[in-house]
Enzyme design. Sequence first.
Site, PDB file in Angstrom:
ATOM      1  N   GLY A   1     -14.671 -31.284  18.370  1.00  0.00           N
ATOM      2  CA  GLY A   1     -14.983 -32.653  18.779  1.00  0.00           C
ATOM      3  C   GLY A   1     -16.271 -32.688  19.596  1.00  0.00           C
TER       4      GLY A   1
ATOM      5  N   ILE B   1      -8.889 -36.471  16.473  1.00  0.00           N
ATOM      6  CA  ILE B   1      -8.038 -37.617  16.106  1.00  0.00           C
ATOM      7  C   ILE B   1      -8.626 -38.903  16.671  1.00  0.00           C
ATOM      8  CG2 ILE B   1      -5.909 -36.256  15.949  1.00  0.00           C
ATOM      9  CD1 ILE B   1      -5.096 -37.675  18.670  1.00  0.00           C
ATOM     10  N   ASP B   2      -9.486 -38.786  17.700  1.00  0.00           N
ATOM     11  CA  ASP B   2      -9.994 -39.991  18.392  1.00  0.00           C
ATOM     12  C   ASP B   2     -11.010 -40.774  17.548  1.00  0.00           C
ATOM     13  OD1 ASP B   2      -8.533 -38.916  20.455  1.00  0.00           O
ATOM     14  OD2 ASP B   2     -10.267 -38.106  21.522  1.00  0.00           O
TER      15      ASP B   2
ATOM     16  N   MET C   1      -3.081 -42.219  22.198  1.00  0.00           N
ATOM     17  CA  MET C   1      -4.242 -41.406  22.597  1.00  0.00           C
ATOM     18  C   MET C   1      -5.556 -42.033  22.136  1.00  0.00           C
ATOM     19  SD  MET C   1      -3.237 -37.438  22.111  1.00  0.00           S
ATOM     20  CE  MET C   1      -2.395 -36.537  23.406  1.00  0.00           C
TER      21      MET C   1
ATOM     22  N   LEU D   1       2.415 -35.900  19.727  1.00  0.00           N
ATOM     23  CA  LEU D   1       2.968 -36.089  18.372  1.00  0.00           C
ATOM     24  C   LEU D   1       1.851 -36.571  17.451  1.00  0.00           C
ATOM     25  CD1 LEU D   1       6.393 -37.778  19.143  1.00  0.00           C
ATOM     26  CD2 LEU D   1       5.987 -35.456  18.348  1.00  0.00           C
TER      27      LEU D   1
ATOM     28  N   ARG E   1      -1.137 -35.501  17.364  1.00  0.00           N
ATOM     29  CA  ARG E   1      -2.022 -34.421  16.931  1.00  0.00           C
ATOM     30  C   ARG E   1      -1.321 -33.440  15.987  1.00  0.00           C
ATOM     31  NH1 ARG E   1      -5.147 -33.113  22.073  1.00  0.00           N
ATOM     32  NH2 ARG E   1      -4.603 -30.937  21.747  1.00  0.00           N
TER      33      ARG E   1
HETATM   34  O1  F6P Z   1      -9.407 -35.664  22.047  1.00  0.00           O
HETATM   35  C1  F6P Z   1      -8.116 -35.583  21.502  1.00  0.00           C
HETATM   36  C2  F6P Z   1      -7.077 -35.881  22.547  1.00  0.00           C
HETATM   37  O2  F6P Z   1      -5.809 -35.789  21.928  1.00  0.00           O
HETATM   38  C3  F6P Z   1      -7.241 -37.206  23.259  1.00  0.00           C
HETATM   39  O3  F6P Z   1      -6.830 -38.296  22.490  1.00  0.00           O
HETATM   40  C4  F6P Z   1      -6.420 -36.961  24.498  1.00  0.00           C
HETATM   41  O4  F6P Z   1      -6.850 -37.748  25.581  1.00  0.00           O
HETATM   42  C5  F6P Z   1      -6.676 -35.508  24.786  1.00  0.00           C
HETATM   43  O5  F6P Z   1      -7.121 -34.920  23.584  1.00  0.00           O
HETATM   44  C6  F6P Z   1      -5.500 -34.746  25.302  1.00  0.00           C
HETATM   45  O6  F6P Z   1      -5.929 -33.459  25.604  1.00  0.00           O
HETATM   46  P1  F6P Z   1      -4.942 -32.274  25.981  1.00  0.00           P
HETATM   47  O7  F6P Z   1      -4.334 -31.777  24.712  1.00  0.00           O
HETATM   48  O8  F6P Z   1      -5.830 -31.286  26.618  1.00  0.00           O
HETATM   49  O9  F6P Z   1      -3.891 -32.821  26.899  1.00  0.00           O
END
Ligand code: F6P
Length: 360
Positions: free
Chosen positions: A115, A139-140, A182, A285, A287
């Site tokens: 990303g 995913i964002d 997210m 969930l 991801r």
């Molecule tokens: O960038 C992807 C993401 O899933 C975001 O949507 C979310 O804020 C972040 O990563 C969460 O990160 P981590 O897995 O480090 O908690």
Amino acid sequence: MKRIGILTGGGDAPGLNAVIRAAVKTAHGVYGCQVFGVRDGFDGLLEDDGVFELTTEHVRGILPRGGTILGTANRGNPFARKMVVDGEETIVDVSDEVAERTTELGLDALIVVGGDGTLRISNELFQKGCPVVGVPNTIDNDLQGTEVTFGFDTALNTATDALDRLHTTAEAHHRVMVLELMGRDAGFITLHAGVAGGADVILIPEIAFSFEKVCEKIKQRAGVGRHFSIVAVSEGAHPIGGDQVFSRAGDELFVARLGGIGQVVGKFISQVCGMETRVTVLGHLQRGGTPTAFDRWLATRFGSAAVRLAAEGGLGRMVALREGNIIDIPLDEAISTPKRVDLEGDGILTARGLGICLGD
Ligand code: F6P
């Protein structure tokens, strides 16, 4: 081209394994070159057993699997690595060692799948002579230069399915159901899933919201006999004049972790609107799981195109999707400005046209 490396960095997204598989098959089949997998993001380049040759056997059967067979790390920034020196934890810049390792390994190209954070690091490593080729993954969907990233479609489907499921309990119990999604500072998952899942209120980071407007919408629905409402709220959303909500502060290694706005919104609705309210945080969930067909298709095309780009000498560039075709752009351009929901775009107009409250 004789030897290429591949690593996955930052947060995982469904489709990473499809990229790895496509890259290995294309590199072997078309160019007859060796592919080396790097474990756990850039960290693998600093470990003795962090790099291994990827064979056809390694990539067999991985197309539908979420996660990444290479592992990843979102604190693996070689420009700021946590190390213990003389018994004390300290932050060290090991980027030169990483760049040297790619030379020692004789890599003609290092495909980095990640990303914005990972691609930013990749661009800096490229300035140091690392032969980087980028593949966008998140995913964002917040990366400029590509119309969409793989992983987004799978996350969107999971979020939409969650909204469908919440609808049934909301209706049965005459409740307000709040779903926190997210996306960091980009509202794509929440806007798209909110529209696809029939949410009544959609709160995204790009539009500061008013609690009163949210309550107004919920009460207006109750006034016409709809005694339940669905609220989709992005983790990065914030009220007018208020701040985003974090569950963990940031430091030199970690970016601050968003989380908690769903509870804040839910509490206000229950106390001020007087409606029974429940809050669900969908979290990781979004991801996980098997990538959708769209994500497998896009990830496979990206993986294959990254190898072709490497063979053409397109170092310091990233593959991207534009108008349905795979193109490549400089990494600089990809990371220059983050992508956000277009407030004048048809997504927002559609939501407004359907009478969805966006909190403003
Ligand atoms: O960038 C992807 C993401 O899933 C975001 O949507 C979310 O804020 C972040 O990563 C969460 O990160 P981590 O897995 O480090 O908690």
